[in-house]
Design an enzyme around this catalytic site. Structure first.
Site, PDB file in Angstrom:
ATOM      1  N   ARG A 128       0.976  -1.241   0.040  1.00  0.00           N
ATOM      2  CA  ARG A 128      -0.172   0.127  -0.075  1.00  0.00           C
ATOM      3  C   ARG A 128       0.865   1.146  -0.087  1.00  0.00           C
ATOM      4  O   ARG A 128       0.420   2.394  -0.365  1.00  0.00           O
ATOM      5  CB  ARG A 128      -1.030  -0.197   1.234  1.00  0.00           C
ATOM      6  CG  ARG A 128      -2.105  -1.038   1.075  1.00  0.00           C
ATOM      7  CD  ARG A 128      -2.954  -1.375   2.253  1.00  0.00           C
ATOM      8  NE  ARG A 128      -2.183  -1.826   3.273  1.00  0.00           N
ATOM      9  CZ  ARG A 128      -2.293  -3.025   3.588  1.00  0.00           C
ATOM     10  NH1 ARG A 128      -2.605  -3.956   2.781  1.00  0.00           N
ATOM     11  NH2 ARG A 128      -1.572  -3.316   4.707  1.00  0.00           N
ATOM     12  N   GLU A 173       5.431 -10.702  15.375  1.00  0.00           N
ATOM     13  CA  GLU A 173       5.159 -11.113  16.473  1.00  0.00           C
ATOM     14  C   GLU A 173       5.427 -12.786  16.426  1.00  0.00           C
ATOM     15  O   GLU A 173       5.908 -13.069  17.762  1.00  0.00           O
ATOM     16  CB  GLU A 173       3.415 -11.213  16.893  1.00  0.00           C
ATOM     17  CG  GLU A 173       2.843 -11.239  17.899  1.00  0.00           C
ATOM     18  CD  GLU A 173       1.541 -11.143  17.904  1.00  0.00           C
ATOM     19  OE1 GLU A 173       0.827 -10.496  17.043  1.00  0.00           O
ATOM     20  OE2 GLU A 173       0.968 -11.325  18.902  1.00  0.00           O
TER      21      GLU A 173
END
Ligand code: AMP
Length: 190
Positions: free
Chosen positions: A74, A111
């Site tokens: 994006r 993560e």
């Protein structure tokens, strides 16, 4: 509505709040617990996309920038418009394995596990002043890895710019220890 004003049926609204309202939030995407901040709805809105680009471009109009470095994917949408208006080169930072020529790469922590971002070695020349852009700043890992790549290739980071910051994830604070960071809107939580 494609001018610079911001209205709804009841009259003028705060432009920042209007921008926030154009971002669609999708709970539990791409996995449970993530609030995905979807900028496609903001970009589909003629006022919203123009307003974002105008604010980002105005911020850097007089900054000494040679290259806008846009982060997949994006970030490409923002970086292309910015590079065009700022009369800069456009460099793409892509996920591993997508670029066809020799690359410099940098791993960064997610993560769970790691990811890897790459830039063509020929894309940055020594001394290039670079602005790194993406749609959203979360933990800052992707942007930090991209900045490291730029610096390793001899470039200087002029700043890092985003449409959205998620301040509760701390990426902005961490990046700001090394670089100038700006964003247009914030969302609390993750
Ligand atoms: P980070 O490296 O943690 O700062 O993550 C930033 C990258 O992941 C950007 O390219 C974002 O587009 C994407 N991203 C991370 N969290 C979100 C979220 N909650 N909504 C939309 N995109 C996200």
């Amino acid at each position: 509505m494609n001018d610079n004003s911001s209205t709804n049926g009841d009259g003028p609204v705060d432009p920042q709040e209007h921008l926030r309202s154009l971002v669609r939030t999708i709970p539990d995407f791409p996995k449970p617990g993530i609030q995905f901040r979807d900028i496609t709805t903001l970009m589909e809105d003629p006022w919203g996309f123009k307003r974002c680009m105008d604010l980002l471009i105005d911020r850097y109009r007089y900054a000494p920038i040679d290259k806008v470095v846009a982060i997949e994917s994006r970030g490409f949408l923002i970086g292309g418009a910015m590079a065009h208006h700022l009369h800069c080169g456009l460099v793409v930072a892509r996920k591993k394995g997508k670029l066809p020529h020799d690359v410099e790469q940098q791993e960064y922590a997610l993560e769970y596990g790691t990811d890897c971002i790459e830039i063509h070695r020929t894309a940055i020349e020594k001394g290039d002043r670079c602005l790194v852009v993406d749609d959203l700043l979360a933990t800052g890992g992707t942007c930090d890895a991209t900045c490291q790549l730029v610096e390793r290739l001899g470039g200087e980071i002029v700043g890092c710019a985003f449409i959205i910051d998620l301040p509760d994830l701390g990426g902005g604070e961490k990046l700001a220890e090394k670089y100038e960071v700006m964003s247009l809107i914030e969302f609390e939580g993750d």
